[in-house]
Scaffold this active site. Structure first.
Site, short mmCIF file in Angstrom:
data_model
loop_
_atom_site.label_atom_id
_atom_site.label_comp_id
_atom_site.label_asym_id
_atom_site.label_seq_id
_atom_site.Cartn_x
_atom_site.Cartn_y
_atom_site.Cartn_z
N SER A 102 0.95 -1.44 -0.38
CA SER A 102 -0.28 -0.06 0.19
C SER A 102 1.29 1.43 0.15
O SER A 102 1.24 1.26 -0.67
CB SER A 102 -1.27 0.35 0.82
OG SER A 102 -1.62 1.10 1.25
N ASP A 241 -3.11 6.77 -3.07
CA ASP A 241 -1.29 5.91 -2.94
C ASP A 241 -1.21 4.79 -3.72
O ASP A 241 -1.56 4.12 -4.83
CB ASP A 241 -1.99 5.44 -1.39
CG ASP A 241 -3.03 4.24 -1.34
OD1 ASP A 241 -3.87 3.86 -2.18
OD2 ASP A 241 -2.55 3.62 -0.31
N ASP A 243 -1.16 1.11 -3.95
CA ASP A 243 -2.32 0.54 -4.93
C ASP A 243 -2.74 1.31 -5.14
O ASP A 243 -4.70 -0.03 -5.42
CB ASP A 243 -2.35 -1.24 -3.59
CG ASP A 243 -2.88 -0.13 -2.30
OD1 ASP A 243 -2.80 0.36 -1.62
OD2 ASP A 243 -3.62 -1.24 -2.34
N ASP A 245 -6.25 2.17 -3.12
CA ASP A 245 -7.57 2.33 -2.88
C ASP A 245 -7.15 3.05 -1.46
O ASP A 245 -8.60 3.35 -0.76
CB ASP A 245 -7.07 1.03 -1.46
CG ASP A 245 -6.03 0.88 -0.75
OD1 ASP A 245 -5.36 1.69 -0.72
OD2 ASP A 245 -6.71 -0.12 -0.05
#
Length: 445
Positions: A102, A241, A243, A245
């Site tokens: 992440s 960010d 990834d 999400d």
């Protein structure tokens, strides 16, 4: 009470090369997951990743483990976490796996799973996978081994899904948008979504090289985005960010707009359009200003523990459709099954286009309380600093001084050995002093 040994609040995460993020562990994790998930009858698993260089190694290890258990892997290549959740549903796969840490630096990585319906795996399934890992690896018969293949145009499928969440009657043709993809998984997705909806797009953080993900760009560091928005005289900026999400926005004056403000805009617009069902879920970290602003609109508000899985649990418990963390995880169950930065950002853009209002003006109905967060690193296994009497005493003093117009929250990070000290109140200087006073007490333990 969960008995999970490896799985944290957001899957398994750590520094690459150190346990548990090693090739041998991840291979066995793939095998164990395959053994558990194969019991449900499916033989295919979606695997996506962000842009970290270690993703190649971990992807291969997962593939080998799954194949040994008799499951086939369908690779997406670099793809946002919510895209993997979406593709897991549309391909009717037994599960989706995301290789990502992440918002963490490139030298970290992690593994998280989605169930067949695109939500996080239940604790019971994660515990079953961990139990399977205690056994010796065994291989299915050669004729039953899994295969590996790539999904054709996974990016294009997800781009069309994102666009479908934006109202057909609206356009972004009047907006100049700077988009920051954190050199992460949205780099080939978000700019195309916005351009195809008509926006004038300036893209930054879209040159991943394997080691620059989240490095001074993206939702966790919006300074580059703020500077570019001002330099380009753009209408706004949007940051994701690594990834995809999380989403954080910046208005035309360079002011940061966080997950609390984004949820406020979306909830208020849903109320205006007669589409809001129930209330909104925040977390223990959500700003008091959000709670007060929603109350003025007559929108119920509830707090969950920090972590998007807990926000989702609270939403499901109450039957509500919108939830968010101030860090930028925004879950819109009328649109998708998990936090999706692009989809959430599009709903804010729809509110701007429909009402012909700037992002700055859409935020004006919510007054943010100053909120200071200090992270204090501690040595894991050395005892719980939060149980120390000196820390409790200082926290109690601060709470008494703030009274009903402020809050103190101390909690452990679910992914790192950190104590997060948050103090919130009306006076920023006072709140800052209080936060550092408590942080010093934690450090002294």
């Amino acid at each position: 009470m969960s008995n999970r040994k490896y799985f944290g609040t957001d899957g398994i995460r750590g520094r690459v090369g150190d346990a548990p993020i090693t090739p041998d562990f991840v291979l066995k994790l793939g095998w164990a997951a395959g053994k558990v998930l194969a019991r449900h009858g499916s033989r295919k698993i979606i695997i996506g990743k962000d842009t970290r260089i270690s993703g190649y190694m971990l992807e291969s290890a997962l593939e080998a483990g799954l194949a040994a258990a008799g499951l086939s892997a369908l690779f997406t290549g670099p793809m946002p976490t919510p895209a993997v959740a979406y593709l897991t549903r549309t391909f009717r796969a037994e599960a989706g796996i995301v290789i990502s840490a992440s918002h963490n630096p490139f030298y970290d990585n992690g593994i998280k799973f989605f169930s067949i319906d695109g939500t996080k795996l239940p604790d019971a399934v994660e515990e079953a996978i961990e139990a399977e890992m205690e056994k010796e690896i065994s291989c299915v018969y050669s004729a039953e081994l899994g295969k590996a293949s790539r999904i054709v145009d996974a990016a294009g499928r997800y781009i069309e899904f994102c666009k479908a969440t934006f109202p057909n009657e609206l356009s972004l043709s009047e907006l100049k948008i700077v988009v920051d993809c954190a050199n992460g998984a949205t780099y080939h997705i978000a700019p195309n979504v916005l351009r195809e909806l008509g926006a004038n797009v300036i893209a930054i953080g879209c040159e991943p090289n394997g080691v620059n993900i989240n490095a001074e760009v993206g939702a966790t560091d919006v300074r580059a985005l703020q500077a570019r928005v001002l330099a380009e005289k753009a209408d706004l900026g949007i940051a994701f960010d690594g990834d995809g999400d999380r989403v954080i926005m910046v208005d035309h004056e360079g002011n940061k707009v966080d997950g609390d403000q984004i949820m406020y805009i979306i909830a208020r617009e849903g109320l205006r359009q007669g589409q809001l069902r129930g209330g909104a879920v925040g977390t223990l970290m959500s700003n008091m200003g959000l709670e007060l602003a929603l109350k003025q609109l007559g929108i119920p508000f509830a707090r969950a523990k920090v972590g998007d899985r807990y926000v989702l649990e609270k939403m499901q418990e109450k039957g509500w459709r919108i939830g968010a963390e101030n860090s930028g995880h925004v879950i819109l169950l009328d649109k998708t099954t998990t936090g999706d930065g692009i989809v959430a950002g599009l709903q804010v853009l729809a509110a701007m286009a429909r009402n012909h209002m700037s992002l700055h003006d859409l935020c004006s109905g919510m007054k943010m309380f100053p909120q200071i967060l200090v992270n204090v690193r501690y040595t894991a296994g050395s005892g719980d600093p939060l149980e120390h009497e000196s820390v409790k005493a200082v926290s109690a003093e601060v709470e008494a001084a703030l009274g009903s117009r402020g809050r103190v929250l101390l909690r452990k990070s679910g992914t790192e050995p950190l104590i997060r000290v948050m103090v919130e109140g009306e006076d920023e200087a006072q709140v800052t002093e209080f936060a550092h006073r408590i942080a010093d007490a934690v450090k002294a333990v």
